[in-house]
Design an enzyme around this catalytic site. Structure first.
Site, PDB file in Angstrom:
ATOM      1  N   CYS A  59     -48.188 -40.029 -39.992  1.00 30.84           N
ATOM      2  CA  CYS A  59     -47.130 -40.989 -39.645  1.00 30.84           C
ATOM      3  C   CYS A  59     -47.341 -42.323 -40.360  1.00 30.84           C
ATOM      4  O   CYS A  59     -48.351 -42.999 -40.136  1.00 30.84           O
ATOM      5  CB  CYS A  59     -47.129 -41.198 -38.134  1.00 30.84           C
ATOM      6  SG  CYS A  59     -46.198 -42.627 -37.577  1.00 30.84           S
ATOM      7  N   CYS A  71     -33.961 -36.377 -36.111  1.00 31.84           N
ATOM      8  CA  CYS A  71     -32.715 -36.103 -36.839  1.00 31.84           C
ATOM      9  C   CYS A  71     -33.010 -35.304 -38.103  1.00 31.84           C
ATOM     10  O   CYS A  71     -32.279 -34.369 -38.460  1.00 31.84           O
ATOM     11  CB  CYS A  71     -32.004 -37.402 -37.200  1.00 31.84           C
ATOM     12  SG  CYS A  71     -31.618 -38.466 -35.786  1.00 31.84           S
ATOM     13  N   CYS A 121     -34.604 -41.374 -38.499  1.00 32.17           N
ATOM     14  CA  CYS A 121     -35.068 -40.701 -37.278  1.00 32.17           C
ATOM     15  C   CYS A 121     -35.732 -39.355 -37.605  1.00 32.17           C
ATOM     16  O   CYS A 121     -35.113 -38.481 -38.219  1.00 32.17           O
ATOM     17  CB  CYS A 121     -33.889 -40.507 -36.331  1.00 32.17           C
ATOM     18  SG  CYS A 121     -34.155 -39.296 -35.027  1.00 32.17           S
ATOM     19  N   CYS A 135     -47.764 -45.309 -37.993  1.00 24.80           N
ATOM     20  CA  CYS A 135     -49.093 -45.371 -37.375  1.00 24.80           C
ATOM     21  C   CYS A 135     -50.094 -46.033 -38.319  1.00 24.80           C
ATOM     22  O   CYS A 135     -50.927 -46.847 -37.894  1.00 24.80           O
ATOM     23  CB  CYS A 135     -49.570 -43.967 -37.012  1.00 24.80           C
ATOM     24  SG  CYS A 135     -48.456 -43.050 -35.914  1.00 24.80           S
TER      25      CYS A 135
END
Length: 495
Positions: A404, A59, A56, A407
């Site tokens: 990302c 996180c 995450c 992505c």
């Protein structure tokens, strides 16, 4: 997952023992699992637990802040974490559905969600307040003076005796709201007399460092006392005319339209200099009370990255002078480009233009691409309304980050989807760099990629795509949400 206006005894988390899942962290954050959570949690009065997943992004961002807070709280408060990918039973039992989730436990029982800030300083301050009683018992004027001489505002209830029903209600409120506010109470009515009260009441003391000539430093609550009425009173008066905005309280202040003056504010080392500019802001702000705009001051250094990214502020903008912005609760942004004058005249002109609707909104946007002939249309903030809100077309819009990996993995599938629907004049497949462009209101982008469909006739109700990232599933979603039958190119499978 933004936080809301929330309201928070010795705080300890979890102690290390010989259980296999309780592994000592050299960063002072203890790790718990299914095997030992219940056994260890019941031994501690108060426990803050972070439920997380290693993959995450949010996180990972929280982890260093959580660890710094744990180090500062060592000896009085300990923090713990549970890896939900390896301890699903515990996480499921406490209803964890998103990451990270922070919850407060008392003697092993789930007490409340943690709604405080997620910075090291914010976690430290919030959890530090969990130590001691919900409301401090004050007996003398010296007790009162020492209690209110604090960096934060203070809420003090003064009652006729220990059997007062108002005191009982006040203590209930203190238990519920202690996460954000400092509470104290007294059964010595003389403590209220010098503040203009001669009967039971609640006194709200604003922080001494923010004392000014434009408003009272103490506000009195005499109405019928319930948890709800006291909460509303605190909400309406805690910040005053022009509070000090910090990283920890910014989300609570931004629930309203907010003007902020950013400068070299430092109440720890330069109280007179910090209030010099604040008083000039307040002099002007006092003329606009009740107009729907609230005011604040902030340390420019604390918000430098935000100012650069959200308002395009250069490193040399403003110098020693305040840099003025307005951010509305709808996300609209404005900046005062005229230099701040010491008489407040430039600020007043800026406000007159704002209320008259003459200001142009500031929008962070990449340039509109000169060529946009690819199957996947590139959208920027300046072209979002033209492309995505086209009333005649349904638009699937992907919000992405260039860094990302998810992505990048999606790119070939998303491109194939665009090629498949290229012959359909009523469907547009688009993408927008959500790091370099402002994301419009109505689109909740907390991670990447985030994908929405803006249907024809319902542009103000975009539908979030939550399926798998496969071509067939994208097409099924669009077939369900589009206002017409899709025209497909070269796709033969049944949908």
């Amino acid at each position: 997952m933004a936080p809301t206006l929330g309201f928070f005894p010795a705080v300890t988390l979890v102690v290390l023992s010989g259980f296999p899942a309780a592994v000592s962290s050299r960063r002072d954050v203890l790790e718990l699992g299914d095997a030992d959570f219940d056994y260890l949690a019941t031994e501690h009065e108060t426990m803050l637990v972070k439920f997380y997943a290693p993959w995450c992004g949010h996180c990972k961002k929280l982890a260093p802040e959580f660890e710094k807070a744990a180090s500062r709280l060592k000896g009085s408060v300990q923090l713990a974490k549970v890896d939900c990918t390896a301890n699903s039973e515990t996480c499921s039992r406490f209803g964890v559905s998103g990451y990270p989730t922070l919850r407060i436990f008392r003697y092993g029982k789930d007490s409340a969600p943690y709604d405080g800030p997620r910075t090291a300083e914010g976690i430290y301050e919030t959890m530090r307040r969990q130590t001691g009683p919900d409301s401090m018992h004050l007996k003398t004027k010296d007790d009162l003076k020492a209690f209110v001489n604090n960096h934060d505002a203070s809420i003090v209830g003064v009652f006729s005796g220990t059997d007062s029903p108002r005191l009982a209600e006040f203590l209930k409120a203190a238990t519920l709201l202690r996460e954000q506010f400092r509470f104290a109470h007294s059964t010595n009515l003389q403590l209220a007399e010098e503040h203009g009260a001669d009967s039971e009441c609640v006194l709200l003391f604003r922080p001494p460092r923010l004392t000014n000539a434009f408003e009272d430093s103490v506000v009195i609550f005499r109405d019928y006392l319930t948890i709800g009425s006291l909460r509303r009173f605190i909400r309406d008066h805690i910040y005053g005319l022009c509070p000090h905005m910090t990283i920890e309280n910014r989300d609570r202040l931004r629930v309203r339209d907010l003007l902020t003056a950013y400068y070299d504010l430092d109440y720890h080392h330069n109280l007179p200099g910090s209030n010099y500019w604040r008083n000039r802001v307040m002099k002007v702000a006092s003329k606009y009370v009740g107009r729907g705009l609230t005011f604040s001051v902030a340390n420019k250094k604390d918000f430098l990255l935000e100012l650069e990214e959200d308002f395009g502020m250069g490193t040399s903008d403003g110098g020693e002078l305040p840099f003025i912005t307005i951010r509305t609760r709808l996300g609209h942004k404005y900046t005062m480009r005229e230099e701040f004058t010491r008489d407040g005249a430039s600020l007043q002109r800026f406000l007159e233009d704002y209320f008259a609707g003459r200001l142009k909104r500031y929008i962070k946007s990449e340039p509109i691409p000169e060529k946009n002939s690819g199957a996947v249309k590139v959208v920027v903030a300046e072209s979002f309304d033209q492309v995505v809100n086209d009333p005649d077309k349904g638009v699937l819009i992907q919000f992405f980050s260039p860094s990302c990996p998810h992505c990048k993995k999606l790119e070939p599938v998303y491109g194939e989807l665009a090629d498949t629907l290229r012959s359909d004049p009523k469907i547009v497949i688009a993408k927008m760099n959500a790091v370099a462009n402002d994301v419009p209101l109505g689109y909740d982008v907390q991670g990447f990629p985030t994908i929405y469909f803006a249907p024809v006739g319902r542009k103000d109700e975009p539908v979030r795509y939550q399926g798998t990232r496969e071509l067939k599933d994208f097409l099924r979603f669009l077939k369900r949400e589009a206002s017409h039958s899709l025209m497909l190119s070269g796709f033969k499978d049944e949908l």
